[in-house]
Write an enzyme that holds these catalytic residues in place. Structure first.
Site, short mmCIF file in Angstrom:
data_model
loop_
_atom_site.label_atom_id
_atom_site.label_comp_id
_atom_site.label_asym_id
_atom_site.label_seq_id
_atom_site.Cartn_x
_atom_site.Cartn_y
_atom_site.Cartn_z
N LYS A 287 74.66 16.92 74.34
CA LYS A 287 74.27 16.18 75.54
C LYS A 287 74.96 14.84 75.62
O LYS A 287 75.53 14.48 76.64
CB LYS A 287 72.76 15.88 75.55
CG LYS A 287 71.85 17.04 75.64
CD LYS A 287 70.40 16.56 75.82
CE LYS A 287 69.84 15.76 74.64
NZ LYS A 287 69.68 16.51 73.41
N ARG B 213 61.64 14.17 78.80
CA ARG B 213 61.52 15.10 77.68
C ARG B 213 60.13 15.74 77.61
O ARG B 213 59.89 16.54 76.72
CB ARG B 213 61.73 14.33 76.39
CG ARG B 213 63.03 14.64 75.65
CD ARG B 213 63.11 13.67 74.52
NE ARG B 213 63.96 14.00 73.45
CZ ARG B 213 65.12 13.38 73.18
NH1 ARG B 213 65.60 12.48 74.01
NH2 ARG B 213 65.78 13.68 72.10
N ARG C 44 76.51 15.46 61.45
CA ARG C 44 76.63 14.27 62.31
C ARG C 44 76.27 12.99 61.56
O ARG C 44 76.88 11.95 61.75
CB ARG C 44 75.70 14.46 63.52
CG ARG C 44 75.91 13.49 64.62
CD ARG C 44 75.21 13.95 65.88
NE ARG C 44 73.76 13.87 65.79
CZ ARG C 44 72.96 14.03 66.84
NH1 ARG C 44 73.46 14.32 68.02
NH2 ARG C 44 71.66 13.93 66.71
N ARG D 60 73.46 10.94 61.49
CA ARG D 60 72.67 9.83 62.03
C ARG D 60 71.44 9.65 61.15
O ARG D 60 71.08 10.56 60.40
CB ARG D 60 72.26 10.22 63.45
CG ARG D 60 72.28 9.10 64.43
CD ARG D 60 72.15 9.64 65.83
NE ARG D 60 70.84 10.20 66.09
CZ ARG D 60 70.51 10.78 67.24
NH1 ARG D 60 71.39 10.88 68.21
NH2 ARG D 60 69.30 11.26 67.42
N ARG E 267 62.47 17.98 65.01
CA ARG E 267 62.97 17.68 66.35
C ARG E 267 63.19 18.95 67.17
O ARG E 267 62.94 18.99 68.37
CB ARG E 267 64.26 16.86 66.27
CG ARG E 267 63.92 15.37 66.09
CD ARG E 267 65.03 14.55 65.49
NE ARG E 267 66.28 14.62 66.18
CZ ARG E 267 67.47 14.55 65.58
NH1 ARG E 267 67.56 14.44 64.27
NH2 ARG E 267 68.56 14.58 66.29
P1 AMP Z 1 68.17 11.28 71.13
O1 AMP Z 1 69.29 10.33 70.77
O2 AMP Z 1 68.11 11.59 72.59
O3 AMP Z 1 68.20 12.51 70.27
O4 AMP Z 1 66.78 10.52 70.80
C1 AMP Z 1 66.49 10.09 69.48
C2 AMP Z 1 65.00 9.92 69.33
O5 AMP Z 1 64.53 8.93 70.25
C3 AMP Z 1 64.17 11.16 69.61
O6 AMP Z 1 64.06 12.02 68.49
C4 AMP Z 1 62.82 10.54 70.00
O7 AMP Z 1 62.12 10.10 68.85
C5 AMP Z 1 63.25 9.28 70.76
N1 AMP Z 1 63.39 9.55 72.22
C6 AMP Z 1 64.52 9.50 72.97
N2 AMP Z 1 64.26 9.82 74.25
C7 AMP Z 1 62.92 10.09 74.32
C8 AMP Z 1 62.06 10.49 75.37
N3 AMP Z 1 62.50 10.71 76.61
N4 AMP Z 1 60.73 10.67 75.06
C9 AMP Z 1 60.27 10.44 73.82
N5 AMP Z 1 61.04 10.08 72.78
C10 AMP Z 1 62.37 9.90 73.02
#
Ligand code: AMP
Length: 191
Positions: free
Chosen positions: A13, A88, A133, A135, A146
């Protein structure tokens, strides 16, 4: 262009959203990036969010709604945007419809030209990708969590947007270039 990027963690994404945003000269708004920046800066929000992120859980809806509301009201977000990682959950999607109605002069998410991209990739490929990756939240236990959270809380949104005929489904299990080409083709209709 008003675009939401969905898909499980590791689906690509972020990479695709960034590429298309650069191409179309619109902001790439990643809630994960915003949250990580808050964690690094040790803001109150970052301190509240960190434990959830480290565990692979979702940060509470209300915090995300505040973040997105503030970001969508910035001047660069008027012409269009790519939202990566939001909404989400179903409550986040409902909130987002209301927000779009406010910033979009009365047109709700159902009526505007919003489209929701789902990048689909099988679980075994996702785990391999995420482990390479590196991170902070990319260790095997957090990755499994996740993915579970995605299936339980985020996947229902695919039907939500499909029902409204706003869903664009793309096979994410291809090379980066092929996925970009598919996306450009699928989204070019009235962009
Ligand atoms: P991402 O980089 O999009 O994978 O987001 C990393 C982490 O940030 C996720 O595993 C969640 O803990 C938090 N996060 C990001 N976007 C959201 C969202 N829309 N709702 C809730 N938690 C989020």
């Amino acid at each position: 262009m008003q675009l939401i990027f969905m898909g499980p963690p590791g689906a690509g994404k972020g990479t695709q959203a960034q590429l298309l945003a650069t191409l179309w000269k619109i902001p790439h708004i990643s809630t994960g990036d915003i949250l990580r920046a808050c964690v690094v800066a040790k803001t109150t929000l970052g301190q509240k969010a960190q434990a959830y992120m480290d565990a692979g859980d979702l940060v509470p809806d209300q915090l995300l709604m505040d973040i997105v509301q503030e970001r969508m009201n910035q001047p660069d977000a008027t012409a269009g945007w790519i939202l990566d990682g939001f909404p989400r959950t179903v409550p986040q999607a409902a909130f987002f419809d209301t927000l779009l109605c406010d910033v979009g002069g009365g047109k709700s998410g159902k009526d505007c030209d919003l489209r929701a991209v789902n990048l689909d990739v099988p679980d075994n490929i996702l785990v391999t990708r995420l482990l390479s990756r590196g991170r902070q939240d990319d260790n095997e236990q957090t990755i499994r969590r996740r993915l579970q959270v995605y299936r339980e809380q985020t996947e229902p949104l695919i039907e939500f947007y499909r029902d409204r005929q706003q869903l664009v489904a793309v096979d994410g299990d291809r090379s980066m270039e092929e996925v970009t080409a598919q996306l450009q083709q699928a989204l070019s209709v009235d962009s």
